[in-house]
Design a protein around this motif. Structure first.
Motif, short mmCIF file in Angstrom:
data_model
loop_
_atom_site.label_atom_id
_atom_site.label_comp_id
_atom_site.label_asym_id
_atom_site.label_seq_id
_atom_site.Cartn_x
_atom_site.Cartn_y
_atom_site.Cartn_z
N GLY A 65 169.49 20.70 5.51
CA GLY A 65 169.97 20.09 6.74
C GLY A 65 169.27 19.93 7.81
O GLY A 65 169.98 19.57 8.92
N ALA A 66 168.07 20.07 7.83
CA ALA A 66 167.05 19.90 8.82
C ALA A 66 167.05 18.31 9.44
O ALA A 66 166.91 17.69 8.39
N PRO A 67 166.97 18.40 10.58
CA PRO A 67 166.90 16.87 10.82
C PRO A 67 165.80 15.92 10.86
O PRO A 67 165.70 14.80 10.85
N VAL A 68 164.48 16.64 11.07
CA VAL A 68 163.10 16.09 11.25
C VAL A 68 162.42 16.11 9.92
O VAL A 68 162.49 16.94 9.01
N MET A 69 161.74 14.80 9.62
CA MET A 69 161.03 14.56 8.61
C MET A 69 159.48 14.25 8.66
O MET A 69 159.47 13.51 9.64
N SER A 70 158.82 14.58 7.86
CA SER A 70 157.36 14.14 7.80
C SER A 70 157.21 13.09 6.95
O SER A 70 157.49 13.19 5.57
N LEU A 71 156.54 11.79 7.14
CA LEU A 71 156.10 11.04 6.05
C LEU A 71 154.70 11.25 5.49
O LEU A 71 153.88 11.40 6.17
N GLY A 72 154.90 11.50 4.31
CA GLY A 72 153.51 11.98 3.35
C GLY A 72 152.68 10.60 3.19
O GLY A 72 153.17 9.47 3.42
N ARG A 73 151.38 10.82 2.81
CA ARG A 73 150.72 9.40 2.66
C ARG A 73 151.25 8.92 1.40
O ARG A 73 150.68 7.66 1.32
N SER A 74 151.94 9.24 0.70
CA SER A 74 152.68 8.51 -0.46
C SER A 74 153.65 7.60 0.05
O SER A 74 154.07 6.93 -0.88
N GLY A 75 154.18 7.80 1.14
CA GLY A 75 155.45 6.91 1.70
C GLY A 75 156.61 7.77 1.31
O GLY A 75 157.67 7.06 1.52
N CYS B 176 165.53 -5.59 22.68
CA CYS B 176 166.88 -5.34 23.01
C CYS B 176 167.00 -4.39 24.57
O CYS B 176 167.84 -4.52 25.22
N GLY B 177 165.92 -3.80 24.85
CA GLY B 177 166.06 -2.89 25.98
C GLY B 177 166.85 -1.74 26.18
O GLY B 177 166.55 -0.58 26.59
N ASP B 178 168.15 -1.94 25.89
CA ASP B 178 169.04 -1.00 26.03
C ASP B 178 169.30 -0.03 24.82
O ASP B 178 170.15 0.86 24.76
N THR B 179 168.51 -0.03 24.00
CA THR B 179 168.45 0.83 22.89
C THR B 179 166.94 1.32 22.69
O THR B 179 166.30 0.72 22.69
N HIS B 180 167.03 2.60 21.73
CA HIS B 180 165.62 3.24 21.62
C HIS B 180 165.16 2.93 20.12
O HIS B 180 165.96 2.75 19.30
N LEU B 181 163.69 3.02 20.08
CA LEU B 181 163.57 2.74 18.60
C LEU B 181 163.44 4.02 17.81
O LEU B 181 163.37 5.03 18.48
N GLU B 182 163.61 3.94 16.62
CA GLU B 182 163.75 5.33 15.69
C GLU B 182 162.39 5.48 15.07
O GLU B 182 161.84 4.44 14.77
N ILE B 183 162.27 6.53 14.70
CA ILE B 183 161.12 6.99 13.70
C ILE B 183 161.36 6.31 12.48
O ILE B 183 162.70 6.65 11.88
N GLY B 184 160.56 5.79 11.94
CA GLY B 184 160.77 5.25 10.40
C GLY B 184 159.46 4.79 9.75
O GLY B 184 158.41 5.29 10.21
N SER B 185 159.46 4.13 8.64
CA SER B 185 158.27 3.93 8.00
C SER B 185 158.72 2.27 7.24
O SER B 185 159.75 1.84 7.10
N LEU B 186 157.51 1.51 7.02
CA LEU B 186 157.55 0.49 6.03
C LEU B 186 156.64 1.05 4.89
O LEU B 186 155.22 1.16 5.18
N ASP B 187 157.06 1.19 3.66
CA ASP B 187 156.19 1.48 2.75
C ASP B 187 155.56 2.85 3.21
O ASP B 187 156.18 3.72 3.46
N ARG B 188 154.33 3.12 3.16
CA ARG B 188 153.61 4.50 3.44
C ARG B 188 153.44 4.56 5.06
O ARG B 188 152.70 5.38 5.09
N HIS B 189 153.61 3.60 5.68
CA HIS B 189 153.11 3.59 6.81
C HIS B 189 154.04 3.83 8.05
O HIS B 189 155.30 3.19 7.96
N ALA B 190 153.76 4.66 8.82
CA ALA B 190 154.76 5.13 9.98
C ALA B 190 154.80 3.88 11.02
O ALA B 190 153.89 3.50 11.52
#
Ligand SMILES: [Zn+2]
Ligand SMILES: [Zn+2]
Ligand SMILES: [Zn+2]
Length: 167
Positions: free
Chosen positions: A7-17, A54-68
């Motif tokens: 249930g932990a909220p934070v994730m790390s993106l591995g080199r594998s994506g 958009c200005g009034d919303t914040h960017l989320e941490i995410g990925s495209l394939d294996r790229h942060a």
């Protein structure tokens, strides 16, 4: 995104994506946004960076394939480093097996931004350059020379991937 094991909220993106839980080290299942043309994965963890368009919303941490990346859930814009962008283009074009597609192009909507509507780099607080991407596809991108980040509007990486040219 929450770890299904602990249930932990934070994730790390591995080199594998793949995403891994920082706490219990299990792999987390990622699902691209339902409506995402570009296969954008957002974690639900917000960054400090406001969306550039958009200005009034914040960017989320995410990925495209294996790229942060950092991405906007609303407009699906993407902030990515220049080096990751170059790799992503290379990988997606190499993997693409569909037909070459040259999308409709409306200079007013799809061309580079004029002097008055430049985006501000959220890291450097200077206006970003807006110009045609030098590779395949007729796509205008926004780029900051100082921190070497690129802003992609929704669908631009897909247009570049599907454009005719050497793969
Ligand atoms: Zn966990
Ligand atoms: Zn946005
Ligand atoms: Zn910058």
């Amino acid at each position: 995104m929450k770890c299904e094991s602990c249930g932990a909220p934070v994730m790390s993106l591995g080199r594998s994506g793949r995403y891994f839980c920082d706490y219990c080290d299990t792999e987390a299942v990622v699902t691209p946004l339902d409506e995402s043309l570009d296969g954008l994965v957002l974690t639900g963890t917000f960054s400090e960076t406001p969306c550039l368009t958009c200005g009034d919303t914040h960017l989320e941490i995410g990925s495209l394939d294996r790229h942060a990346i950092k991405g906007c859930r609303r407009c699906q814009g993407i902030l990515i480093s220049r080096s990751s962008f170059a790799l992503l283009v290379h990988e997606r074009r190499a993997a693409y097996g569909g037909a070459d597609i040259t999308p409709e192009f409306d200079p007013a909507l799809d061309g580079p931004r004029d002097h008055h509507s430049r985006l501000m780099c959220p890291n450097c607080c200077v206006p970003m350059d807006s110009f045609f991407y030098a590779g395949p596809g007729r796509v205008a991108i926004d780029s900051c020379d100082r921190c070497e980040r690129v802003w992609l509007d929704c669908g631009e990486i897909t247009a570049i991937t599907e454009a005719p040219g050497r793969r």
